[in-house]
Design a protein around this motif. Structure first.
Motif, PDB file in Angstrom:
ATOM      1  N   GLY A 182       0.784  -1.218   0.000  1.00 55.09           N
ATOM      2  CA  GLY A 182       0.000   0.000   0.000  1.00 55.09           C
ATOM      3  C   GLY A 182       0.818   1.271   0.000  1.00 55.09           C
ATOM      4  O   GLY A 182       0.437   2.266  -0.629  1.00 55.09           O
ATOM      5  N   ARG A 183       1.926   1.276   0.734  1.00 52.16           N
ATOM      6  CA  ARG A 183       2.699   2.508   0.893  1.00 52.16           C
ATOM      7  C   ARG A 183       3.914   2.586  -0.025  1.00 52.16           C
ATOM      8  O   ARG A 183       4.257   3.655  -0.515  1.00 52.16           O
ATOM      9  CB  ARG A 183       3.170   2.634   2.347  1.00 52.16           C
ATOM     10  CG  ARG A 183       2.064   2.827   3.354  1.00 52.16           C
ATOM     11  CD  ARG A 183       1.305   4.114   3.132  1.00 52.16           C
ATOM     12  NE  ARG A 183       0.472   4.441   4.282  1.00 52.16           N
ATOM     13  CZ  ARG A 183      -0.433   5.396   4.298  1.00 52.16           C
ATOM     14  NH1 ARG A 183      -0.645   6.111   3.210  1.00 52.16           N
ATOM     15  NH2 ARG A 183      -1.144   5.655   5.389  1.00 52.16           N
ATOM     16  N   VAL A 184       4.581   1.476  -0.242  1.00 57.70           N
ATOM     17  CA  VAL A 184       5.828   1.495  -1.009  1.00 57.70           C
ATOM     18  C   VAL A 184       5.577   1.166  -2.474  1.00 57.70           C
ATOM     19  O   VAL A 184       5.964   1.918  -3.366  1.00 57.70           O
ATOM     20  CB  VAL A 184       6.861   0.515  -0.398  1.00 57.70           C
ATOM     21  CG1 VAL A 184       8.141   0.513  -1.225  1.00 57.70           C
ATOM     22  CG2 VAL A 184       7.167   0.887   1.051  1.00 57.70           C
ATOM     23  N   ILE A 185       4.914   0.053  -2.726  1.00 55.38           N
ATOM     24  CA  ILE A 185       4.739  -0.393  -4.105  1.00 55.38           C
ATOM     25  C   ILE A 185       3.743   0.482  -4.867  1.00 55.38           C
ATOM     26  O   ILE A 185       4.002   0.932  -5.986  1.00 55.38           O
ATOM     27  CB  ILE A 185       4.325  -1.879  -4.138  1.00 55.38           C
ATOM     28  CG1 ILE A 185       5.485  -2.760  -3.649  1.00 55.38           C
ATOM     29  CG2 ILE A 185       3.900  -2.293  -5.546  1.00 55.38           C
ATOM     30  CD1 ILE A 185       5.179  -4.238  -3.600  1.00 55.38           C
ATOM     31  N   GLN A 186       2.582   0.757  -4.273  1.00 55.03           N
ATOM     32  CA  GLN A 186       1.553   1.512  -4.993  1.00 55.03           C
ATOM     33  C   GLN A 186       1.962   2.954  -5.276  1.00 55.03           C
ATOM     34  O   GLN A 186       1.383   3.608  -6.138  1.00 55.03           O
ATOM     35  CB  GLN A 186       0.244   1.498  -4.198  1.00 55.03           C
ATOM     36  CG  GLN A 186      -0.480   0.173  -4.245  1.00 55.03           C
ATOM     37  CD  GLN A 186      -1.863   0.243  -3.636  1.00 55.03           C
ATOM     38  OE1 GLN A 186      -2.446   1.310  -3.534  1.00 55.03           O
ATOM     39  NE2 GLN A 186      -2.390  -0.904  -3.230  1.00 55.03           N
ATOM     40  N   ARG A 187       2.958   3.439  -4.576  1.00 55.65           N
ATOM     41  CA  ARG A 187       3.420   4.807  -4.826  1.00 55.65           C
ATOM     42  C   ARG A 187       3.960   4.969  -6.240  1.00 55.65           C
ATOM     43  O   ARG A 187       3.916   6.058  -6.817  1.00 55.65           O
ATOM     44  CB  ARG A 187       4.492   5.161  -3.805  1.00 55.65           C
ATOM     45  CG  ARG A 187       5.018   6.575  -3.925  1.00 55.65           C
ATOM     46  CD  ARG A 187       5.993   6.882  -2.821  1.00 55.65           C
ATOM     47  NE  ARG A 187       6.527   8.227  -2.937  1.00 55.65           N
ATOM     48  CZ  ARG A 187       7.401   8.763  -2.101  1.00 55.65           C
ATOM     49  NH1 ARG A 187       7.822   8.056  -1.057  1.00 55.65           N
ATOM     50  NH2 ARG A 187       7.846   9.995  -2.278  1.00 55.65           N
ATOM     51  N   TYR A 188       4.449   3.867  -6.815  1.00 55.67           N
ATOM     52  CA  TYR A 188       5.010   3.882  -8.163  1.00 55.67           C
ATOM     53  C   TYR A 188       4.087   3.064  -9.064  1.00 55.67           C
ATOM     54  O   TYR A 188       4.050   1.834  -8.957  1.00 55.67           O
ATOM     55  CB  TYR A 188       6.422   3.304  -8.160  1.00 55.67           C
ATOM     56  CG  TYR A 188       7.372   4.118  -7.316  1.00 55.67           C
ATOM     57  CD1 TYR A 188       8.115   5.160  -7.880  1.00 55.67           C
ATOM     58  CD2 TYR A 188       7.515   3.875  -5.948  1.00 55.67           C
ATOM     59  CE1 TYR A 188       8.981   5.928  -7.106  1.00 55.67           C
ATOM     60  CE2 TYR A 188       8.371   4.638  -5.169  1.00 55.67           C
ATOM     61  CZ  TYR A 188       9.098   5.660  -5.746  1.00 55.67           C
ATOM     62  OH  TYR A 188       9.928   6.421  -4.971  1.00 55.67           O
ATOM     63  N   PRO A 189       3.308   3.697  -9.937  1.00 52.93           N
ATOM     64  CA  PRO A 189       2.298   2.984 -10.730  1.00 52.93           C
ATOM     65  C   PRO A 189       2.847   1.784 -11.496  1.00 52.93           C
ATOM     66  O   PRO A 189       2.193   0.732 -11.553  1.00 52.93           O
ATOM     67  CB  PRO A 189       1.776   4.064 -11.685  1.00 52.93           C
ATOM     68  CG  PRO A 189       1.987   5.342 -10.932  1.00 52.93           C
ATOM     69  CD  PRO A 189       3.269   5.150 -10.175  1.00 52.93           C
ATOM     70  N   ARG A 190       4.026   1.906 -12.073  1.00 52.59           N
ATOM     71  CA  ARG A 190       4.588   0.786 -12.830  1.00 52.59           C
ATOM     72  C   ARG A 190       4.952  -0.365 -11.892  1.00 52.59           C
ATOM     73  O   ARG A 190       4.725  -1.533 -12.229  1.00 52.59           O
ATOM     74  CB  ARG A 190       5.821   1.265 -13.614  1.00 52.59           C
ATOM     75  CG  ARG A 190       6.570   0.169 -14.342  1.00 52.59           C
ATOM     76  CD  ARG A 190       5.720  -0.570 -15.351  1.00 52.59           C
ATOM     77  NE  ARG A 190       6.533  -1.373 -16.252  1.00 52.59           N
ATOM     78  CZ  ARG A 190       6.078  -2.404 -16.950  1.00 52.59           C
ATOM     79  NH1 ARG A 190       4.805  -2.758 -16.863  1.00 52.59           N
ATOM     80  NH2 ARG A 190       6.888  -3.071 -17.757  1.00 52.59           N
ATOM     81  N   TYR A 191       5.511  -0.050 -10.720  1.00 56.25           N
ATOM     82  CA  TYR A 191       5.846  -1.079  -9.729  1.00 56.25           C
ATOM     83  C   TYR A 191       4.571  -1.799  -9.305  1.00 56.25           C
ATOM     84  O   TYR A 191       4.538  -3.034  -9.202  1.00 56.25           O
ATOM     85  CB  TYR A 191       6.523  -0.416  -8.532  1.00 56.25           C
ATOM     86  CG  TYR A 191       7.296  -1.341  -7.605  1.00 56.25           C
ATOM     87  CD1 TYR A 191       7.523  -2.681  -7.893  1.00 56.25           C
ATOM     88  CD2 TYR A 191       7.812  -0.841  -6.398  1.00 56.25           C
ATOM     89  CE1 TYR A 191       8.236  -3.497  -7.022  1.00 56.25           C
ATOM     90  CE2 TYR A 191       8.525  -1.640  -5.523  1.00 56.25           C
ATOM     91  CZ  TYR A 191       8.733  -2.973  -5.835  1.00 56.25           C
ATOM     92  OH  TYR A 191       9.435  -3.780  -4.966  1.00 56.25           O
ATOM     93  N   HIS A 192       3.493  -1.041  -9.094  1.00 56.03           N
ATOM     94  CA  HIS A 192       2.223  -1.648  -8.700  1.00 56.03           C
ATOM     95  C   HIS A 192       1.654  -2.509  -9.826  1.00 56.03           C
ATOM     96  O   HIS A 192       1.101  -3.599  -9.581  1.00 56.03           O
ATOM     97  CB  HIS A 192       1.223  -0.561  -8.312  1.00 56.03           C
ATOM     98  CG  HIS A 192      -0.076  -1.095  -7.799  1.00 56.03           C
ATOM     99  ND1 HIS A 192      -1.293  -0.782  -8.364  1.00 56.03           N
ATOM    100  CD2 HIS A 192      -0.341  -1.951  -6.776  1.00 56.03           C
ATOM    101  CE1 HIS A 192      -2.247  -1.403  -7.705  1.00 56.03           C
ATOM    102  NE2 HIS A 192      -1.699  -2.114  -6.746  1.00 56.03           N
TER     103      HIS A 192
END
Length: 715
Positions: free
Chosen positions: A106-116
């Motif tokens: 929720g906090r680390v991965i979703q912050r970067y749309p491509r990572y999410h």
């Protein structure tokens, strides 16, 4: 006028991940936190000259950071993050897909749309890594290589470093040059960590304290039987009694700080706040002036609850001509930062925290004395659960403190010079967790680890002190002893037993056994066969099952019949905790389903008697296709009531809601009233709150999803 002295102690620690035999790092977490917390938590103080704090550093962590800073660390995680994506082998690609999504979704991965986006593909296809690799292609793998590193960079670099800002803004389609830039930046940031602490300490902005070198539970090294004092009746392993090792762990930490940080620390946070009379005596002999632990230990020492009045002052322990100044962390305040505020708006959390500080201080001021507010907690693991690594929260909090003339944020030593200390003639043996040692000893897995450690320690003494020792070089003896000291660290038993969970449980188990095996090899001995077998058992994870039939239970707060919830969906949380140890879980199980017209939700809680959760607020959030609705239910001794409902959508009438609470909580909500239909997917989440503060959510990340009119077995 009475004053308030606010003492922050940030404990910075990671296990010793390096395998001394191969020279390779088995896990990347020291490096990852060095990119963010170890540097950023100290550097942010440059913005707030009135804020002084204490940073407690573990030498075994600093040793690793030094190697990363000098480019000497053999880290396969870093090597594969920087390897050209088109040159990755099948096993290397599988390694990346296994480990490079280990971050807070929720906090680390979703912050970067491509990572999410990559994460969602991994969630859907992680059981087929080869197929997933083909789906991602070279471009997708390279984006994962870069973003899995960039996501850990500190806000300071994301805000002010042009090259890092450009990488973050690019978002996708990264190149080989971007990978190389990431590698250079990581080494650069690691190289800033120790100099930043040294600079701030020399300027008087921070105080540096240490923990024993490899983070052992000192009282258990001195005498493992001491656990029976705080854990009466607990099964214990054979007695481990090596106070000389405890002395070495403390003395080597103090010596390291003098050499690398340019200071000899006055204070020490003993690993996990673990103390005993024997530990305090040893530390006093080494010149340690102050130590800190939890106010749970203070309460056990005083024989009564350690409330605000007892906690908000320093103490001095005296025995047989030795003395040690002591402070005791405010467990409640510290845990608000560690476990609660990450789920709140940053500004609201900062104001709430300062209000609690003032409230506690007023109690002490009415007694005619200055207040000491000790806030001591992990300085790294909490922040990945916060928005932007907690920096908005910290900046707001530090600004509010700076503006308050009645509060001074000071170091531990400064506070001890300003406030008189009360005497205590003894200390209760315990840690910051429940004022005992149950996390590290007493469970089958923990006891097995202690037995293996004792056997290796006895072998070391027998070999080095006997005829066989004559054939060993000093380097071999030193290596064997170093491996023992590493194996004495608390982190191995943190992950053994039922209390905590990590995706890297197998790696921690292997590392512990490897250190012991290397001790035997250094002594010219064959390691026992038992060290080839895992100590950690397979643990149950969270269980989730979609509904398999329509249900129509009575909403009465009682378990009226086994059959009324038959066919419902079930969610059972994984109650094991991670690197941060919080309070006991409250939600035992959720059940959910529909009769095609209404949504039904049931919450079974860990309560000693019906109505025991009275005073809590249960929030049910429901997402339908065009609306999200939150229902807030107040739990009382005599039942439950809907206190408020809010949300957005196209509905024109309020839904009919029924609720009840006694042995269990039950509620029903009309689907039509929340813009939901029996044929469209529905998402739900349940959370528990107390006085506006979040306690627990199920599931902790994401949602439970089902289609009300299409139970799973009908598909």
């Amino acid at each position: 006028m009475a004053h308030t002295y606010l003492v922050f102690v940030w404990h910075m620690h990671q296990p010793f991940y390096k395998d001394l035999a191969t020279g390779e790092y088995q896990l990347p977490w020291t490096r990852m936190h060095a990119l963010k917390d170890y540097y950023g938590m100290a550097a942010i103080l440059d913005e707030f000259p009135k804020i002084r704090q204490t940073f407690n550093l573990v030498p075994s962590m600093l040793v690793q950071i030094e190697e990363y800073a000098e480019g000497r660390a053999a880290d396969p995680f870093l090597r594969l993050a920087l390897k050209p994506a088109e040159e990755l082998t099948g096993p290397e690609t599988e390694f990346i897909l296994k480990y490079f999504f280990q971050a807070n979704p929720g906090r680390v991965i979703q912050r970067y749309p491509r990572y999410h986006e990559l994460y969602e593909q991994w969630r859907a296809h992680h059981t087929d890594p080869a197929g997933l690799a083909r789906r991602l292609g070279v471009a997708g793998l390279r984006d994962l290589q870069v973003l899995s590193q960039l996501a850990w960079f500190d806000e300071i670099f994301l805000e002010t470093d042009p090259e890092v800002r450009a990488l973050a803004a690019k978002g996708r389609n990264y190149t080989r040059e971007d990978q190389l830039l990431i590698g250079r930046k990581e080494q650069q940031i690691c190289g800033l960590v120790i100099p930043t602490y040294r600079r701030l300490a020399q300027a008087g902005r921070i105080e540096l304290s240490v923990t024993p070198f490899y983070h052992p539970i000192l009282p258990l090294l001195c005498d493992s039987n001491i656990a029976s004092v705080s854990q009466p009746g607990a099964p214990l392993p054979r007695r481990f009694r090596y106070p000389q090792d405890a002395r070495v762990q403390m003395e080597s930490a103090l010596d390291y700080a003098r050499e690398k940080l340019g200071i000899r620390p006055a204070g020490m946070w003993p690993s996990e706040g673990s103390v005993s009379d024997e530990v305090l005596a040893l530390a006093a002999e080494l010149g340690v002036e102050w130590m800190a632990t939890d106010n749970g230990v203070l309460g056990a020492t005083l024989g009564r609850l350690a409330g605000v009045s007892e906690t908000c002052r320093p103490y001095v322990w005296r025995q047989e001509g030795r003395e040690m100044k002591m402070i005791f962390r405010d467990h409640f305040l510290s845990d608000l930062i560690g476990f609660v505020y990450s789920r709140m708006d940053a500004s609201a959390a900062a104001h709430h925290f300062l209000d609690r500080i003032r409230e506690n201080a007023r109690i002490v001021h009415r007694e005619g004395r200055d207040a000491l507010i000790p806030v001591i907690l992990d300085g790294e693991n909490a922040w990945e659960y916060y928005e932007r690594s907690g920096r908005p929260f910290l900046r707001t909090l530090y600004q509010l403190i700076s503006q308050d003339p009645g509060i001074s944020a000071v170091t531990v030593s400064e506070a001890l010079r300003k406030l008189p200390a009360a005497d205590i003639p003894r200390i209760h043996p315990g840690s910051w967790i429940n004022a005992n040692f149950e996390v590290w000893i007493g469970h089958e897995e923990d006891n097995t680890a202690w037995e293996y450690l004792l056997e290796a320690r006895e072998t070391y003494d027998r070999v080095t002190q006997g005829p066989e020792g004559a054939s060993l070089t000093e380097a071999e003896k030193q290596l064997a002893y170093q491996e023992l000291l590493i194996a004495e660290g608390s982190d191995w038993c943190w992950w053994y037993g039922p209390h905590h969970h990590t995706e890297n449980r197998a790696e921690f188990d292997q590392l512990f056994r490897s250190h012991l095996a290397q001790c035997y090899r250094a002594l010219g001995k064959t390691p026992p066969a038992a060290l080839s077998r895992p100590i950690a058992h397979v643990a149950a994870e969270a269980f989730s099952q979609a509904p398999c039939g329509l249900i129509e239970p009575s909403v009465d707060g009682e378990v009226s019949s086994y059959f009324e919830w038959l066919g419902a969906g079930v969610y059972r949380p994984d109650h094991r905790q991670g690197a941060m140890h919080g309070r006991a879980a409250l939600l035992r199980e959720l059940r959910f389903g529909s009769d095609g017209v209404r949504l039904f939700v049931r919450a079974d809680m860990e309560q000693s008697s019906p109505g025991a959760m009275a005073g809590l607020e249960l929030r049910l959030t429901v997402r339908a296709s065009n609306a999200e609705t939150e229902f807030r239910f107040t739990l009382a001794r005599d039942g439950a009531h809907l206190s408020s409902m809010s949300g957005r959508g196209t509905r024109h009438a309020l839904p009919h809601v029924a609720c009840a609470y006694s042995r269990i909580f039950e509620c029903s909500v009309d689907l039509a009233g929340i813009d939901a239909s029996a044929s469209a997917p529905l998402q739900i989440q349940v959370s528990l709150w107390r006085e506006g503060l979040p306690l627990e959510a199920a599931p902790p990340h994401g949602w439970l999803e089902f289609t009300p009119g299409e139970p799973a077995e009908w598909e």
